[in-house]
Design a protein around this motif. Sequence first.
Motif, PDB file in Angstrom:
ATOM      1  N   GLU A   3       0.823  -1.216   0.000  1.00 42.21           N
ATOM      2  CA  GLU A   3       0.000   0.000   0.000  1.00 42.21           C
ATOM      3  C   GLU A   3       0.856   1.265   0.000  1.00 42.21           C
ATOM      4  O   GLU A   3       0.665   2.163  -0.813  1.00 42.21           O
ATOM      5  N   ILE A   7       1.236   4.341  -2.816  1.00 41.45           N
ATOM      6  CA  ILE A   7       0.979   5.760  -2.544  1.00 41.45           C
ATOM      7  C   ILE A   7       2.191   6.600  -2.939  1.00 41.45           C
ATOM      8  O   ILE A   7       2.069   7.613  -3.622  1.00 41.45           O
ATOM      9  N   PHE A  11       0.905   8.696  -5.935  1.00 40.95           N
ATOM     10  CA  PHE A  11       0.115   9.805  -5.394  1.00 40.95           C
ATOM     11  C   PHE A  11       0.935  10.873  -4.678  1.00 40.95           C
ATOM     12  O   PHE A  11       0.558  12.026  -4.650  1.00 40.95           O
ATOM     13  N   ILE A  25       0.944  14.645   2.071  1.00 39.42           N
ATOM     14  CA  ILE A  25       0.871  13.182   2.272  1.00 39.42           C
ATOM     15  C   ILE A  25       2.088  12.671   3.041  1.00 39.42           C
ATOM     16  O   ILE A  25       3.217  13.103   2.784  1.00 39.42           O
ATOM     17  N   GLY A  26       1.869  11.742   3.967  1.00 40.24           N
ATOM     18  CA  GLY A  26       2.988  11.063   4.608  1.00 40.24           C
ATOM     19  C   GLY A  26       2.947  11.049   6.114  1.00 40.24           C
ATOM     20  O   GLY A  26       3.629  10.255   6.744  1.00 40.24           O
ATOM     21  N   ASP A  27       2.174  11.921   6.723  1.00 39.68           N
ATOM     22  CA  ASP A  27       2.067  11.893   8.193  1.00 39.68           C
ATOM     23  C   ASP A  27       0.651  11.438   8.555  1.00 39.68           C
ATOM     24  O   ASP A  27      -0.118  11.010   7.706  1.00 39.68           O
ATOM     25  N   ASP A  28       0.314  11.548   9.825  1.00 33.94           N
ATOM     26  CA  ASP A  28      -1.013  11.096  10.243  1.00 33.94           C
ATOM     27  C   ASP A  28      -2.115  12.031   9.758  1.00 33.94           C
ATOM     28  O   ASP A  28      -3.252  11.606   9.541  1.00 33.94           O
ATOM     29  N   LEU A  86      -8.267  11.447  -0.874  1.00 37.16           N
ATOM     30  CA  LEU A  86      -8.732  10.375  -1.765  1.00 37.16           C
ATOM     31  C   LEU A  86      -8.771   9.061  -0.996  1.00 37.16           C
ATOM     32  O   LEU A  86      -7.744   8.595  -0.494  1.00 37.16           O
ATOM     33  N   LEU A  88      -9.331   5.248  -1.554  1.00 31.57           N
ATOM     34  CA  LEU A  88      -9.374   4.248  -2.632  1.00 31.57           C
ATOM     35  C   LEU A  88      -9.619   2.882  -2.024  1.00 31.57           C
ATOM     36  O   LEU A  88      -8.843   2.431  -1.179  1.00 31.57           O
ATOM     37  N   LEU A 116      -3.583  17.188  -3.622  1.00 29.30           N
ATOM     38  CA  LEU A 116      -3.942  15.974  -2.877  1.00 29.30           C
ATOM     39  C   LEU A 116      -3.108  15.956  -1.604  1.00 29.30           C
ATOM     40  O   LEU A 116      -1.883  15.890  -1.666  1.00 29.30           O
ATOM     41  N   GLY A 118      -3.864  13.884   1.268  1.00 32.94           N
ATOM     42  CA  GLY A 118      -3.958  12.687   2.087  1.00 32.94           C
ATOM     43  C   GLY A 118      -5.020  11.762   1.557  1.00 32.94           C
ATOM     44  O   GLY A 118      -5.601  12.005   0.497  1.00 32.94           O
ATOM     45  N   GLY A 119      -5.245  10.682   2.287  1.00 34.44           N
ATOM     46  CA  GLY A 119      -6.251   9.728   1.845  1.00 34.44           C
ATOM     47  C   GLY A 119      -6.155   8.442   2.616  1.00 34.44           C
ATOM     48  O   GLY A 119      -5.552   8.382   3.699  1.00 34.44           O
ATOM     49  N   ASP A 120      -6.735   7.411   2.041  1.00 32.92           N
ATOM     50  CA  ASP A 120      -6.706   6.099   2.669  1.00 32.92           C
ATOM     51  C   ASP A 120      -6.774   5.065   1.552  1.00 32.92           C
ATOM     52  O   ASP A 120      -7.388   5.304   0.514  1.00 32.92           O
ATOM     53  N   THR A 121      -6.109   3.940   1.752  1.00 31.56           N
ATOM     54  CA  THR A 121      -6.107   2.891   0.740  1.00 31.56           C
ATOM     55  C   THR A 121      -6.486   1.589   1.430  1.00 31.56           C
ATOM     56  O   THR A 121      -5.840   1.201   2.401  1.00 31.56           O
TER      57      THR A 121
HETATM   58  P1  ADP Z   1      -2.627   6.073   8.924  1.00 30.72           P
HETATM   59  O1  ADP Z   1      -2.544   4.620   9.246  1.00 30.72           O
HETATM   60  O2  ADP Z   1      -1.940   6.970   9.890  1.00 30.72           O
HETATM   61  O3  ADP Z   1      -4.010   6.505   8.571  1.00 30.72           O
HETATM   62  P2  ADP Z   1      -1.901   5.463   6.258  1.00 30.72           P
HETATM   63  O4  ADP Z   1      -0.860   4.384   6.210  1.00 30.72           O
HETATM   64  O5  ADP Z   1      -3.314   5.113   5.974  1.00 30.72           O
HETATM   65  O6  ADP Z   1      -1.734   6.247   7.611  1.00 30.72           O
HETATM   66  O7  ADP Z   1      -1.476   6.589   5.219  1.00 30.72           O
HETATM   67  C1  ADP Z   1      -0.175   7.103   5.210  1.00 30.72           C
HETATM   68  C2  ADP Z   1      -0.185   8.424   4.516  1.00 30.72           C
HETATM   69  O8  ADP Z   1      -0.576   8.255   3.171  1.00 30.72           O
HETATM   70  C3  ADP Z   1      -1.150   9.422   5.130  1.00 30.72           C
HETATM   71  O9  ADP Z   1      -0.578  10.708   5.031  1.00 30.72           O
HETATM   72  C4  ADP Z   1      -2.354   9.312   4.226  1.00 30.72           C
HETATM   73  O10 ADP Z   1      -3.091  10.527   4.206  1.00 30.72           O
HETATM   74  C5  ADP Z   1      -1.724   9.002   2.877  1.00 30.72           C
HETATM   75  N1  ADP Z   1      -2.585   8.208   1.975  1.00 30.72           N
HETATM   76  C6  ADP Z   1      -3.051   6.953   2.159  1.00 30.72           C
HETATM   77  N2  ADP Z   1      -3.757   6.540   1.085  1.00 30.72           N
HETATM   78  C7  ADP Z   1      -3.765   7.559   0.218  1.00 30.72           C
HETATM   79  C8  ADP Z   1      -4.327   7.771  -1.060  1.00 30.72           C
HETATM   80  N3  ADP Z   1      -5.076   6.850  -1.685  1.00 30.72           N
HETATM   81  N4  ADP Z   1      -4.118   8.968  -1.659  1.00 30.72           N
HETATM   82  C9  ADP Z   1      -3.388   9.919  -1.037  1.00 30.72           C
HETATM   83  N5  ADP Z   1      -2.822   9.779   0.150  1.00 30.72           N
HETATM   84  C10 ADP Z   1      -2.996   8.616   0.786  1.00 30.72           C
END
Ligand code: ADP
Length: 319
Positions: A3, A7, A11, A25-28, A86, A88, A116, A118-121
């Motif tokens: 994952e 990213i 992204f 992107i990259g922190d909490d 985003l 996904l 963009l 941040g987000g979650d995958t």
């Molecule tokens: P956490 O477990 O703290 O939520 P993640 O591992 O889910 O962290 O995500 C790590 C970083 O990547 C965070 O900054 C998050 O916003 C970003 N991120 C995760 N998925 C995506 C995505 N699909 N697009 C953009 N940023 C993403």
Amino acid sequence: MKEFQLIEQYFQGRGPLRKDVVLGIGDDCALLKPAERKFLAIACDTLVENTHFFPDMPAQALGYKALVVNLSDLAAMGAEPAWMTLALTLPEVDEAWVRDFSEGFFEAADYYGIALVGGDTTCGPKSITVTVQGLVPEGAALTRHGAKNGDWIYVTGTLGDSALGLDILRGTVDVRPEYRQALIARHYHPTPRVLAGQSLRKLASSAIDVSDGLLSDIRHVLKASGCGAMIEVSDLPLSQGLKDCVSEEQARQYALCGGEDYELLFTVPESQKGALQTALNQAGVRFTCIGQISAGTQLKLKLHGEPYEATFTGFEHFK
Ligand code: ADP
Ligand code: MG
């Protein structure tokens, strides 16, 4: 591919650089620095496979559309795009798919200047959620509730093309080959009216984007504003493709009920008609007057001035 690699590769570090993104992107969390005396406008839309798009929709088109349907909401409020997240959800890591998706996504992000942050995958049935944040000067946002008796009703662009494009993809309609690609493109690549929305800030009394179909969306404005309206159906802006590919009555149905045009529907008081012309000409957007707000709460349709009853038979409703 894991994952976080996905990213990083597709992204992170892409899209426009904005000074108001303190940490991306990259922190909490992302850290953003909103401008003073601006309101934040926030909207969120999800696209779910088999509900909002077919499994064979090209990933690039899906990436583009997942973003622009949200930008259209910002446009309808007169807001300027700023940041987004985003989410996904994918059944598997298909790198080629993610690459193409991100291409379409950042094509729109670069063009409209939205970062963009941040987000979650996650793993699961394919769905895409984008949350956008925009900025609008305090008190200048366009809403659904400001239309007044006597205001003129306008729409940008043309109506019905996206729904016809969808029917072409479904295989329920056959059209002249020279129009096929252009109509499908209107479904896959709608144009959010971002600049037009901002130009309408001091002019329009209300606005909404046409996502569910003109009749459905104008009812939201009428309900919120507590008024009625008259629409002249012969004035609806139709593309040459729509006019040439289906009957006149079918074209009216597409324009009135077809969804996903992502044009702006807005009302303007008589006193602002001249200024409107100047503003939208500057934004380079075609617009058409299609009717007028009235007292009461009824929506009346006319065709060449006569009461119009939509016949609409042999055609299912869109969505
Ligand atoms: P956490 O477990 O703290 O939520 P993640 O591992 O889910 O962290 O995500 C790590 C970083 O990547 C965070 O900054 C998050 O916003 C970003 N991120 C995760 N998925 C995506 C995505 N699909 N697009 C953009 N940023 C993403
Ligand atoms: Mg997370």
